[in-house]
Every structure is written in structure tokens, then in C-alpha cells.
Scaffold this active site. Structure first.
Site, PDB file in Angstrom:
ATOM      1  CG  HIS A 285      -5.909  -1.472  -9.124  1.00  0.00           C
ATOM      2  ND1 HIS A 285      -5.554  -0.734  -8.005  1.00  0.00           N
ATOM      3  CD2 HIS A 285      -7.109  -0.986  -9.528  1.00  0.00           C
ATOM      4  CE1 HIS A 285      -6.496   0.163  -7.770  1.00  0.00           C
ATOM      5  NE2 HIS A 285      -7.453   0.036  -8.675  1.00  0.00           N
TER       6      HIS A 285
ATOM      7  CG  ASP B 198       3.694   3.933 -15.445  1.00  0.00           C
ATOM      8  OD1 ASP B 198       3.051   4.182 -14.395  1.00  0.00           O
ATOM      9  OD2 ASP B 198       3.239   4.162 -16.583  1.00  0.00           O
TER      10      ASP B 198
ATOM     11  CG  MET C 242      -1.947  -1.218   1.123  1.00  0.00           C
ATOM     12  SD  MET C 242      -2.657  -1.542  -0.520  1.00  0.00           S
ATOM     13  CE  MET C 242      -4.017  -0.380  -0.479  1.00  0.00           C
ATOM     14  NE  ARG C 243       4.365   2.207   3.793  1.00  0.00           N
ATOM     15  CZ  ARG C 243       4.251   3.258   4.606  1.00  0.00           C
ATOM     16  NH1 ARG C 243       4.670   4.438   4.235  1.00  0.00           N
ATOM     17  NH2 ARG C 243       3.733   3.097   5.792  1.00  0.00           N
TER      18      ARG C 243
ATOM     19  CB  ALA D 230     -10.843 -12.022 -10.812  1.00  0.00           C
TER      20      ALA D 230
ATOM     21  CB  VAL E  87      -1.224   6.356  -8.839  1.00  0.00           C
ATOM     22  CG1 VAL E  87      -2.028   5.452  -7.906  1.00  0.00           C
ATOM     23  CG2 VAL E  87      -0.255   7.207  -8.038  1.00  0.00           C
TER      24      VAL E  87
HETATM   25  C1  GAR Z   1      -5.850  -6.972  -3.403  1.00  0.00           C
HETATM   26  O1  GAR Z   1      -7.214  -6.938  -3.685  1.00  0.00           O
HETATM   27  C2  GAR Z   1      -5.089  -6.014  -4.281  1.00  0.00           C
HETATM   28  O2  GAR Z   1      -5.636  -5.897  -5.548  1.00  0.00           O
HETATM   29  C3  GAR Z   1      -5.229  -4.737  -3.517  1.00  0.00           C
HETATM   30  O3  GAR Z   1      -5.060  -5.117  -2.162  1.00  0.00           O
HETATM   31  C4  GAR Z   1      -5.556  -6.438  -1.985  1.00  0.00           C
HETATM   32  C5  GAR Z   1      -4.492  -7.251  -1.294  1.00  0.00           C
HETATM   33  O4  GAR Z   1      -4.998  -8.503  -0.949  1.00  0.00           O
HETATM   34  N1  GAR Z   1      -4.259  -3.786  -3.911  1.00  0.00           N
HETATM   35  C6  GAR Z   1      -4.527  -2.501  -4.096  1.00  0.00           C
HETATM   36  O5  GAR Z   1      -5.610  -1.995  -3.871  1.00  0.00           O
HETATM   37  C7  GAR Z   1      -3.342  -1.665  -4.592  1.00  0.00           C
HETATM   38  N2  GAR Z   1      -3.810  -0.476  -5.213  1.00  0.00           N
HETATM   39  P1  GAR Z   1      -4.036  -9.647  -0.396  1.00  0.00           P
HETATM   40  O6  GAR Z   1      -3.146  -9.013   0.664  1.00  0.00           O
HETATM   41  O7  GAR Z   1      -4.971 -10.652   0.196  1.00  0.00           O
HETATM   42  O8  GAR Z   1      -3.226 -10.177  -1.555  1.00  0.00           O
END
Ligand code: GAR
Length: 212
Positions: free
Chosen positions: A119, A151, A100-101, A183, A154
């Protein structure tokens, strides 16, 4: 492009901040042979993240690395520490799995063309945080999951794979996110396998499948 058809082991460095369900899907797919790669290391900015527990249970090397003083990115010394840990683990591909960074500058230069992210939406719709909630709030009937190269922007890099997921009438944010996770767990290992086999080439913003 990242990837090679040689017999050299293709090594993944997974970065995550949360549950680690994508890590679990990826390490499982590596171990059952669906992905010709090995998870060499898991790194997290969150000391208590479940992804670190899952890595320890799966006997994958892992570490918590302090992110530094910022809330949404790594500071300079943290960035250097992440780069060093990934290089020490001889990583070929950096796999963001709920990290999340925002990664920028030095980090992306160190692993140019070798950082991928998953994503929880059909990009370019709903970049940023809690994309499943954004989809519900907007009232779309269809959302999904996207795997893309990272890249400087964001949630902006070239798209490798996407899967659509329906939004149903009585969905809560949690139920919809769970369906999107399903998915993600299919397309993320598939995309990593294609990269590891050297099958993905970049043509401008588009990725195409090539013979290695
Ligand atoms: C996932 O849904 C991923 O797509 C999202 O965090 C979740 C992590 O799940 N990522 C984002 O939103 C990044 N912008 P996980 O820790 O169970 O793999």
C-alpha cells in the site's frame, strides 16, 4: 505462517490491475536470487492491464479473469475462478500488486494467512484509493509504503515492512507516487523473501522476525 525452510519451490501468484511495476521488481528479485521464490502465475481483472503485457514479456503464465458485476470486489463466480487459477498454479502466497478490488470471505478463507499487499502510505494513515494524493492533500511531510497481510478489513492486516518517503515542496501526485514506488520496489521483494524463508511469525497484530 506461510513459508518454509524446505527446498520445495515457493510459488507466488501475483494479482494486479495496472502498471505492474511491483510485479517487475518481484519477478526480477526472484530471478536474481534475492527472493527464494518463483512467480507461478499473474492474474488481472483488467484485460488490457500493462501487468499482463509485462508477464507475457517475462514469460510468466498469466490470465485475465473477469471480475463480474461489481465495481470494487469480485462476484461469487469470479472469486471461485481466481481461487481455482491460484490453486491450479499451486501457489503458496498470493501477492497483491496494485489489485484494485477488495478480497473478502471465501477468497481469504481459501488462502488464510497467505495473502499480502503493498500500500502506498505508512498505514494506518491514508488507507483506500490514491494514498499518495491523500498524503499531499493532507499536507504531511512524510509518507511511505507498507507491506501487510490482508485480512477482512481494508488495508488493515498485520504490517510486515514499511519504508518512509519524504514529501517535498514541489511534489505533484505523480512525482510523489513515483518516489513511493521506489520504496515499494525495495520492501515488497524483501518482505516476500522473508515469508518464503519462513522468517515471519504473527503475534496478534504484530509480525516478528524468527529463525526458520
Ligand atoms: C502501487 O503504488 C500500490 O501500492 C498501489 O497501486 C500501485 C500499483 O503499482 N496499490 C494500492 O493503492 C492498493 N490500495 P504497480 O501496478 O506499478 O505495481
Amino acid at each position: 505462517m506461510a513459508g518454509s525452510a524446505s527446498t520445495k519451490e515457493f510459488r507466488l501468484g501475483v494479482l494486479g490491475s495496472g502498471e505492474g511495476s511491483n510485479f517487475e521488481a518481484i519477478v526480477g528479485a526472484c530471478r536474481d536470487g534475492a527472493v527464494p521464490a518463483t512467480v507461478a502465475v499473474v492474474l488481472s481483472d483488467m484485460k488490457e492491464a500493462v501487468i499482463l503485457q509485462r508477464a507475457r514479456e517475462a514469460k510468466v503464465a498469466c490470465a485475465h479473469i473477469e471480475p463480474g458485476k461489481f465495481r470494487t470486489k469480485l462476484d461469487e463466480s469470479a472469486e471461485a475462478a481466481y481461487i481455482k487459477a491460484l490453486n491450479d498454479a499451486e501457489v503458496d502466497l498470493v501477492v497483491l500488486a496494485g489489485f484494485m478490488r477488495i478480497l473478502k470471505g471465501e477468497f481469504l478463507r481459501a488462502f488464510e494467512g497467505r495473502v499480502v499487499n503493498v500500500h502506498p502510505s505508512l498505514l494506518p494513515a491514508f488507507p483506500g484509493l490514491e494514498a499518495w494524493k491523500q498524503a499531499l492533500d493532507h499536507g504531511v511531510k512524510m509518507t511511505g509504503a507498507t507491506v501487510h497481510f490482508v485480512d477482512q478489513g481494508v488495508d488493515n492486516g498485520a504490517i510486515i515492512e514499511q519504508e518512509a518517503v519524504p514529501v517535498l515542496g514541489d511534489d505533484t501526485p505523480e512525482i510523489l507516487h513515483e518516489r513511493i514506488h521506489g520504496a515499494e520496489h525495495r520492501i515488497y521483494p524483501e518482505a516476500i523473501a522473508a515469508i518464503a524463508r519462513g522468517e515471519i511469525a504473527l503475534r496478534g497484530r504484530r509480525t516478528i522476525k524468527v529463525l526458520p
